[in-house]
Design an enzyme around this catalytic site. Structure first.
Site, mmCIF file in Angstrom:
data_model
loop_
_atom_site.group_PDB
_atom_site.id
_atom_site.type_symbol
_atom_site.label_atom_id
_atom_site.label_comp_id
_atom_site.label_asym_id
_atom_site.label_seq_id
_atom_site.Cartn_x
_atom_site.Cartn_y
_atom_site.Cartn_z
ATOM 1 N N GLU A 90 4.205 -3.747 -19.801
ATOM 2 C CA GLU A 90 3.426 -4.663 -20.634
ATOM 3 C C GLU A 90 2.173 -3.917 -21.100
ATOM 4 O O GLU A 90 1.453 -3.350 -20.276
ATOM 5 C CB GLU A 90 3.065 -5.921 -19.847
ATOM 6 C CG GLU A 90 4.289 -6.771 -19.500
ATOM 7 C CD GLU A 90 5.125 -7.130 -20.720
ATOM 8 O OE1 GLU A 90 4.558 -7.544 -21.744
ATOM 9 O OE2 GLU A 90 6.356 -6.980 -20.658
ATOM 10 N N CYS A 150 -6.028 -8.261 -22.745
ATOM 11 C CA CYS A 150 -4.970 -7.869 -23.672
ATOM 12 C C CYS A 150 -4.762 -8.967 -24.709
ATOM 13 O O CYS A 150 -4.349 -8.713 -25.824
ATOM 14 C CB CYS A 150 -3.687 -7.611 -22.904
ATOM 15 S SG CYS A 150 -3.217 -8.997 -21.873
HETATM 16 P P1 TAP Z 1 -4.270 2.293 -18.526
HETATM 17 O O1 TAP Z 1 -5.312 3.305 -18.762
HETATM 18 O O2 TAP Z 1 -2.980 2.441 -19.245
HETATM 19 O O3 TAP Z 1 -4.035 2.237 -16.948
HETATM 20 C C1 TAP Z 1 -3.146 1.316 -16.360
HETATM 21 C C2 TAP Z 1 -2.642 1.878 -15.054
HETATM 22 O O4 TAP Z 1 -1.839 3.032 -15.328
HETATM 23 C C3 TAP Z 1 -3.746 2.342 -14.119
HETATM 24 O O5 TAP Z 1 -3.376 2.018 -12.813
HETATM 25 C C4 TAP Z 1 -3.734 3.839 -14.333
HETATM 26 O O6 TAP Z 1 -4.234 4.569 -13.246
HETATM 27 C C5 TAP Z 1 -2.266 4.091 -14.487
HETATM 28 N N1 TAP Z 1 -1.925 5.374 -15.105
HETATM 29 C C6 TAP Z 1 -2.663 6.121 -15.946
HETATM 30 N N2 TAP Z 1 -1.967 7.232 -16.313
HETATM 31 C C7 TAP Z 1 -0.780 7.170 -15.673
HETATM 32 C C8 TAP Z 1 0.369 8.000 -15.641
HETATM 33 N N3 TAP Z 1 0.432 9.133 -16.332
HETATM 34 N N4 TAP Z 1 1.415 7.651 -14.876
HETATM 35 C C9 TAP Z 1 1.388 6.508 -14.173
HETATM 36 N N5 TAP Z 1 0.318 5.671 -14.151
HETATM 37 C C10 TAP Z 1 -0.749 5.995 -14.908
HETATM 38 O O7 TAP Z 1 -4.774 0.816 -18.893
HETATM 39 P P2 TAP Z 1 -6.121 0.128 -18.430
HETATM 40 O O8 TAP Z 1 -7.242 0.767 -19.156
HETATM 41 O O9 TAP Z 1 -6.161 0.030 -16.947
HETATM 42 O O10 TAP Z 1 -5.911 -1.362 -18.931
HETATM 43 C C11 TAP Z 1 -6.210 -1.792 -20.204
HETATM 44 C C12 TAP Z 1 -4.958 -1.873 -21.067
HETATM 45 O O11 TAP Z 1 -4.010 -2.734 -20.452
HETATM 46 C C13 TAP Z 1 -5.210 -2.466 -22.433
HETATM 47 O O12 TAP Z 1 -4.466 -1.751 -23.381
HETATM 48 C C14 TAP Z 1 -4.681 -3.883 -22.303
HETATM 49 O O13 TAP Z 1 -4.304 -4.478 -23.517
HETATM 50 C C15 TAP Z 1 -3.520 -3.665 -21.399
HETATM 51 N N6 TAP Z 1 -3.118 -4.900 -20.710
HETATM 52 C C16 TAP Z 1 -1.961 -5.493 -21.069
HETATM 53 C C17 TAP Z 1 -1.570 -6.671 -20.464
HETATM 54 C C18 TAP Z 1 -0.286 -7.303 -20.865
HETATM 55 S S1 TAP Z 1 0.344 -8.429 -19.918
HETATM 56 N N7 TAP Z 1 0.333 -6.956 -21.961
HETATM 57 C C19 TAP Z 1 -2.378 -7.251 -19.484
HETATM 58 C C20 TAP Z 1 -3.566 -6.608 -19.131
HETATM 59 C C21 TAP Z 1 -3.922 -5.426 -19.761
HETATM 60 P P3 TAP Z 1 -5.733 5.166 -13.280
HETATM 61 O O14 TAP Z 1 -6.602 3.984 -13.252
HETATM 62 O O15 TAP Z 1 -5.776 5.995 -12.055
HETATM 63 O O16 TAP Z 1 -5.844 5.958 -14.557
#
Ligand code: TAP
Length: 513
Positions: free
Chosen positions: A284, A318
């Protein structure tokens, strides 16, 4: 007999603040605490740490968690498979009961969980409270769903044969949540994985690991056997990639950015030497969510809904409204009303109950959001905000840019901060074209009193969650399953009746009598 699911009520902080105030003091008293990894029920430290910092007070460390490397990731994966042998044989009723116990424990300490997010994520009181309530909802809802999924008798009868359909767990999954709903999403993704009989490695977001550590500790208190959930904070790039690519990983449950989600999707698709399955990926991702307002709408309600959707939790949802698409005759009026509301928002530290918006999550996000101020000036016109606000934390004023082109960066890219783009539409068809004109498809809204137009949007507005005449954030578990189209992800519909099946494989057994 489990009673029917009902959403957890929100706290009324206008009448009662003492519980939350006490919880904030309790979390404060624990500032600086160290939280270890948990692998197979054992606490593990590595000598390396991840600091958790309060976004509203840059100098304040909320605590730190041990940082795993690849050796711990390998160990966690092997441990999770060892634990799978037993956990996968628990009955659905036994697993559901344990998850319901976890819900009861979380409800009892709900302000402690919320207070942790106030400090660790910069969530205002109501935002943190809603996050905790949603986490409780996920536990309650998925426990019931697991029972429903395992109810016998789903298949029609054939004479002389007994036909059975059972949903089996997949194996070991990697749960990778984002920082923006650090309890609700982490709890929901973890609970769905385990209540269906899988075991998991939980790799929390590095900006919010302490609330995840509290969740893991609560699951332990609820009686979860060692090794069913292994807690593994660490760098996404390092252990995330290692675990996603690992041949023994059975599934990945990810919520986060489009950039990381598409990377995980591609990496997991490569079959590694010795791998015996195609990995399941639930991903997601982001959004560029729009609210359309036409000339028949209640403009005050529209302005209120846009403001709430755009600036709740500093626009870091999001589902947040980042585009207001307004029909020409009412464009100036709606813009003026939203600007007045945005300027009236009280910005301050999240722990102050008077604050309506607080700081953005960290320095990286702060600079990213501020970099869009130049883009907005170049592509359109600054109407309000546009500046940092205060030295102590990563504060950015609620910001509005107007007169933006529908295909520019402000209208296309997810900014993930308190920045709203106003775009003018010639007519209703044009408004729908603009709304559908990004790669994303998560949430959207329409404010209109015209029944034909609402029905047209129902058919043509391509988003996973569409709202009419209300805000576009705050989907409720059960009633409003959540997930997006296109580059917003795999549309898994968290909190809905289709979600748990994603963590199972169905087996049919036929016996000739
Ligand atoms: P990301 O930077 O994508 O991080 C999400 C998770 O992925 C974190 O735990 C991160 O770990 C991990 N991660 C990073 N690089 C990775 C890799 N190469 N392999 C595996 N895992 C990895 O997102 P964020 O900044 O936390 O969250 C914001 C984003 O989430 C926004 O785009 C928002 O729209 C989206 N979001 C979507 C939804 C739904 S339901 N569609 C809900 C909430 C948020 P680290 O923290 O250690 O980098």
């Amino acid at each position: 007999m489990v009673p029917e699911f009902a959403n957890e009520p929100l706290s009324d902080f206008a009448t009662r603040r003492d519980g939350m105030s006490a919880a904030l003091r309790q979390v404060q008293a624990e500032f600086g605490r160290d939280w270890p990894l948990v692998i197979g029920g054992q606490q593990v430290t590595t000598g390396a740490w991840i600091d958790s910092v309060d976004p509203c007070h840059k100098g304040r460390r909320v605590g730190r968690v041990a940082r795993a490397g690849q050796a711990e990731a390998e160990r966690a994966l092997q441990t999770a498979w060892s634990s799978f042998a037993d956990w996968s044989r628990w009955s659905a009723a036994e697993r559901a009961r344990l998850v319901l116990k976890a819900a009861a424990l979380m409800r009892r300490q709900k302000h402690l969980f919320s207070a942790t997010m106030v400090y660790e994520a910069g969530k205002t009181w109501p935002e943190a409270d809603a996050d905790t309530a949603e986490a409780i909802d996920f536990l309650e809802f998925y426990a019931r769903e697991a029972l429903r999924l395992n109810r016998p008798g789903a298949l029609p009868h054939l004479p002389g044969e007994d036909n059975e359909l059972v949903y089996q767990p997949l194996g070991v999954g990697i749960v990778i949540p984002p920082w923006n709903f650090p309890l609700a999403i982490t709890t929901g993704m973890t609970a769905a994985a385990i209540v269906t009989g899988n075991t998991a490695i939980l790799k929390p977001a590095s900006l919010t690991p302490i609330i995840a550590a509290r969740l893991v500790s609560l699951l332990d208190e609820a009686g979860l056997p060692a090794g069913v959930v292994n807690f593994l904070p660490g760098s996404g790039g390092e252990i995330g990639d290692f675990l996603v690519a690992h041949p023994r990983t059975r599934f990945v449950s990810f919520t986060g950015s489009r950039e990381v989600g598409t990377h995980i999707y591609a990496l997991a698709a490569q079959v590694q030497s010795g791998q015996r399955w195609l990995k399941r990926v639930v991903a997601e991702m982001g959004g560029k969510d729009a609210i359309i307002v036409d000339e028949t709408a209640d403009l005050e309600a529209a302005a209120e809904g846009i403001t709430t959707s755009a600036y709740g939790f500093q626009g870091q949802k999001c589902s947040a409204a980042s585009r207001a698409i307004v029909l020409e005759p009412v464009y100036q009026d709606v813009l003026r009303q939203v600007a007045a509301r945005a300027e009236a928002l009280r910005q301050g530290p999240a722990e102050d109950p008077a604050s309506q918006i607080a700081a953005v999550i960290d320095e990286g996000q702060y600079h990213k959001v501020l970099s869009y101020m130049d883009v907005g000036q170049h592509e359109g016109r600054l109407v309000s905000g546009g500046e940092p606000d205060g030295e102590d934390g990563w504060y950015i004023q609620p910001t509005i840019f107007a007169d933006l082109p529908e295909d520019g960066r402000m209208a296309q890219e997810e900014i993930f901060g308190p920045v709203l783009s106003f775009i003018r539409a010639r007519d209703y068809g044009h408004a729908l074209d603009i709304a559908n004109g990004t790669a994303y498809g998560l949430t959207g809204g329409v404010y209109s009193r015209d029944r034909r137009r609402l029905e047209r949007a129902r058919a043509e507005f391509q988003v996973g969650n569409l709202y009419f005449n209300r805000k576009i954030t705050g989907a409720m578990v059960g009633a409003q399953p959540f997930g997006g189209f296109d580059m917003s992800g795999t549309d898994s519909k968290a909190g809905g009746p289709d979600y748990l099946q994603l963590f199972t494989q169905a087996k049919v057994v036929v016996e000739r009598f």
